[in-house]
Enzyme design. Structure first.
Site, short mmCIF file in Angstrom:
data_model
loop_
_atom_site.label_atom_id
_atom_site.label_comp_id
_atom_site.label_asym_id
_atom_site.label_seq_id
_atom_site.Cartn_x
_atom_site.Cartn_y
_atom_site.Cartn_z
N THR A 1 0.86 -1.17 0.00
CA THR A 1 0.00 0.00 0.00
C THR A 1 0.90 1.22 0.00
OG1 THR A 1 -1.60 1.25 1.29
CG2 THR A 1 -0.24 -0.31 2.51
N GLU B 1 -5.41 -2.39 4.25
CA GLU B 1 -5.14 -3.05 5.51
C GLU B 1 -6.30 -3.95 5.97
OE1 GLU B 1 -4.55 0.02 4.74
OE2 GLU B 1 -2.56 0.63 5.46
N LYS C 1 -7.89 22.22 10.01
CA LYS C 1 -8.24 22.83 11.29
C LYS C 1 -8.13 24.34 11.14
CE LYS C 1 -8.39 20.94 15.84
NZ LYS C 1 -7.87 19.86 16.69
N TRP D 1 -12.68 22.00 13.24
CA TRP D 1 -12.48 21.11 12.11
C TRP D 1 -13.34 21.51 10.94
CZ3 TRP D 1 -12.56 15.35 14.10
CH2 TRP D 1 -11.33 15.07 14.72
#
Lengths: 554, 554
Positions: A192, A339, A448, A453
């Site tokens: 990956t 994963e 941010k 956020w």
């Protein structure tokens, strides 16, 4: 727990390890005449496939491959790749699926890192092999894969190659005795490419692949009607087979005995011909690929109704989902990553939420509901669960029987991946009261601004609803006052025009409706000709941040 | 194989043992408001069920139950039984499901043999407990189950009982921390009553139950239309929950988050009311029970269309299957036994075989196609495969990840069960070119006449097609000339009459059509008032052979 003892086992009893070979029992007993098609050129039955899987193992055995060795494949999506999915792990060897979109240097790195002993290469990738030949440290033998076997017979093999795939099979007996072994033996590995550092190797055992197959089968087949797959479906991947086992779907399709179609190299006109000619009904891919299919001129002449497509890899834009629905395609999101083998959730629409088209579109473009056995949580920094109210955000952490147990040879990154006993997806998400997960951001993509956020994915979704917008990526740009501010990079539709002010007004409309906060509206937007993608077709935000941070004043 | 090593596992990684508790993740995440209904009296959500499963474990813990202990349940089909299916094994304890149809002496034998420490008993079975109290060697505590909790509060518990189920739960906290442990730990045990000897204990691990659940789910949900189950189905067992985990279906229904209905004690009128009132769409049971439902006067007033019923335990007679189809029921066979958890095959009709009603009836009444992961063979005495031509017969032997690994405390019978590494079903069968298994006889029921096999099941099937026949059992009777001869015992339909000669002529018609051999036609038939059944509703051929051998001249 001291009194808990494993069940007694009479000496002759078969304990039944979960091995990939066991997935073949049902299709061979139930549906062995079913077809496996390659490009429309090659038509095999499951009988033939099983026969060739035995020949492949015998052939590899004759080339010195033993249990524990790693065999790598560089091929387009093919019946041969499917044979490798079974034959190589069934010997006890490890299948490495090579990401052919990586740079030659990265490919060399991954082949060396995985300790590949034998490499099977499609003729199209010979230039890559030429370029890296001197860098390969462990590869002992090369086998050529060619779609043009006639020329092989009369043409000498390229230098260094010991055999050609079809010739090797033809010379090898089909009755290879696939042994039993520990179900925790490694079956597959691949790399990956994160946004930083070297490619990382993930790996999956036989047990993990069998359990991923069973749970994915159960999730896909048990939906009442929308988002449902069944044995009579015709399967064709639109996710490359080097990418997380094509989401594990070739194993699912084989275990269910479906007709399967492998398209070779992807080209929109060719894929549309196969969908039409082979009556493909089930596929999956990244949004870019679906977009490519739908926007191809030939698409107008192909009946796409009845096709089911799971979209993953990136968020499914509403506009694209609507365009697919307009063509009669049952489109919905799937979520996972390299994963995780990969499937974690599917955005199948609950019957109680069906009927209203807006609600359906909302649900199909969400991240989805966990499939059986998946223990998925959204948590704060202290691993405490946050509320499932559709608003609270937390990091998505997960347990399932099919998650990579680490990164190959990377102890510290492995421990970071599994900190606290849950796999960290590095995605941020919320869960609504119906149980649907919504990924709102990547941890590393989070913006941010003034301590708050801002969700880049949410902004991308809203901007993509503007009629002039073809594609959008929102990145965080350093800002002296707010720390970071969102910057949308926009590709306009051909023939359409818009001013930055139009886009910002479009967004302010959502502020007025309460959909986003005022501070989430960017200060500016940039129109660009194209947006950089990674090797697997995802927007390369790391690169975009580097590019645009450099050209913009702070 | 020496180089094959298990996948590396970073220390923090969660290995994910296959434990029964893991089946609850998906329904709790996806559908926690779904209903679980008992008799129409009690309506719980999955939230409540999960809460009560925690309370049950806390309550049993307070009664001294630890991991490795065996807890037995004697109850009708109930929400409490479902709670026991989860809560008891999830603690690490072993759930013993007591066959309440056994004689009190047999029940005492099985409780002692399993080493039961705590016994939960429905009030209806108090007379049984009274009768065997002095024989129980290991039971330390008794818990009362009552549908009438009001009277419990004001009435003292029966002597020797330490608590009542609902009171115990009410006094126990729901937040029991269900631990992780070895997936090969025993989860369940129960006793199978063979035709000879003492009841034999089979046992299943957590891993086995989880894998049986996943594979059964995949098989049931992946059929294109006929014989297909999905998440919106409403499930009600018509197989007692003490019998092979009600074929494992409560685990399947729970893992899929279906609405579930538990009927308590079976009575046809009550079952029909529940089917109608709760809109039940999915069930399973022995032919006798389906026959009981269809022939009840109330059945005429209940809409049974849309109901899916898997029939197993005995062959599904064509006449019964046709009667069910006539009512709009999707009926088909399932095959398995106590030793196999139980599902091995399902007689779902392949799309290519649909349309023609006779063919469909043939297929639905066959034994079926193997479900995923099942490795099923028909073999001769030397364990060599016989042809799959629909004619050759062999013993059915099988491997699957969910087969009992032996009989409890019976080494020689365990080894006989698993001779040669395959579980011996003791059934004889053939497999046709479409892959369908057909059980043609039990090894011990086989009739050998003049050196040739006569299939009692085949004769029963043909005789049952005679319009006057309600029920039939064919047994082998010793014969001085032929060794054995088949003897049909026939129950006629109410109001119908037939002579033995009519039945024999009916059979000779099949001889003329080539369906059976001439020597298979019996010399005589007997009309009887009833046919003896075993405790699980199967025809008791052993008893019938004893009864009728004795009264007939050799």
């Amino acid at each position: 727990m001291s009194r808990l003892i494993p069940i007694p086992r009479t000496p002759s009893a078969y304990a039944y390890p979960l091995l990939i070979k066991q997935l073949l029992h049902a299709p061979m007993a139930v549906n062995p005449e079913q077809e496996i098609v390659y490009r429309g050129q090659v038509r095999h039955s499951y009988w033939t496939m099983r026969h060739r899987v035995g020949q492949l193992a015998s052939g590899l055995d004759s080339q010195g491959i033993e249990a524990g060795d790693t065999v790598a494949v560089m091929d387009w999506d093919s019946h041969r790749y499917l044979e490798s999915y079974f034959g190589i792990p069934m010997m006890g060897a490890v299948l490495m699926t090579v990401n052919v979109r990586l740079s030659p240097e990265q490919i060399a790195y991954t082949l060396n890192h995985a300790g590949v002993k034998l490499l099977m290469v499609h003729a199209d990738f010979l230039p890559v092999i030429e370029a890296i030949r001197d860098q390969l440290e462990t590869v002992e033998r090369l086998i050529l894969i060619s779609d043009d076997t006639l020329s092989i017979e009369s043409t000498p093999l390229p230098e260094g190659f010991v055999a050609e795939y079809e010739a090797l099979l033809a010379a090898s007996p089909p009755d290879y005795a696939f042994p039993d072994f520990d179900e925790n033996a490694r079956a597959t590995t691949f790399y990956t490419t994160g946004t930083t550092g070297l490619p990382k190797g993930v790996y999956f055992s036989h047990r993990q692949i069998v359990l991923h197959t069973l749970a994915t089968m159960a999730a896909l087949t048990s939906a009442p009607s929308q988002g449902r797959v069944h044995r009579d479906d015709v399967y064709m991947p639109l996710t490359p087979m080097f990418h997380v086992h094509a989401w594990g779907m070739p194993y699912v399709a084989t275990a269910l005995g479906m007709k399967q179609v492998y398209p070779g190299r992807y080209a929109a006109d060719h894929l549309l011909r196969l969908i039409s000619g082979e009556r493909v009904t089930f596929s999956h891919g990244v949004p870019t690929l679906l977009h490519m299919l739908l926007s191809h001129p030939d698409a107008a002449n192909v009946d796409l109704s009845g096709l089911k497509i799971i979209v993953g890899g990136s968020a499914l834009p509403r506009g694209l989902a609507q365009a697919a629905l307009d063509r009669g395609i049952d489109v919905f999101t799937g979520y996972g990553m390299s994963e995780t083998c990969p499937i974690l959730t599917l955005a199948q629409v609950k019957t109680t939420l069906r009927g209203d088209t807006t609600t359906e579109l909302d649900v199909r473009t969400k991240t989805g509901l966990p499939i059986p056995l998946v223990d998925l949580r959204i948590v704060d920094d202290e691993m405490r669960d946050v509320a499932h109210d559709g608003k609270a955000n937390g990091e998505i952490v997960v347990r399932a029987p099919w998650l990579t147990q680490g990164y190959l040879g990377s102890a510290s990154e492995s421990e970071r991946l599994w900190a606290g006993g849950y796999l960290h997806t590095n995605d941020i998400g919320s869960i609504d009261s119906d149980g649907y997960l919504q990924v709102t951001d990547r941890i590393k993509d989070v913006i941010k601004s003034g301590g708050e956020w801002v969700s880049s994915l949410e902004l991308e979704d809203l901007i993509s609803r503007h009629p002039a917008v073809s594609e959008v990526a929102v990145i965080g740009i350093r800002d002296t006052r707010w720390g970071e501010r969102p910057l949308p990079l926009i590709v306009l539709r051909p023939g359409q025009s818009a001013e930055p002010a139009d886009i910002l007004e479009h967004l302010r409309d959502f502020v007025r409706r309460g959909a986003i906060s005022k501070y989430a509206v960017p200060d500016r937007v940039l129109f660009v000709d194209a947006i950089e993608k990674t090797s697997v077709g995802k927007i390369n935000k790391r690169l975009l941040r580097e590019q645009y941070q450099a050209v913009l004043p702070l």
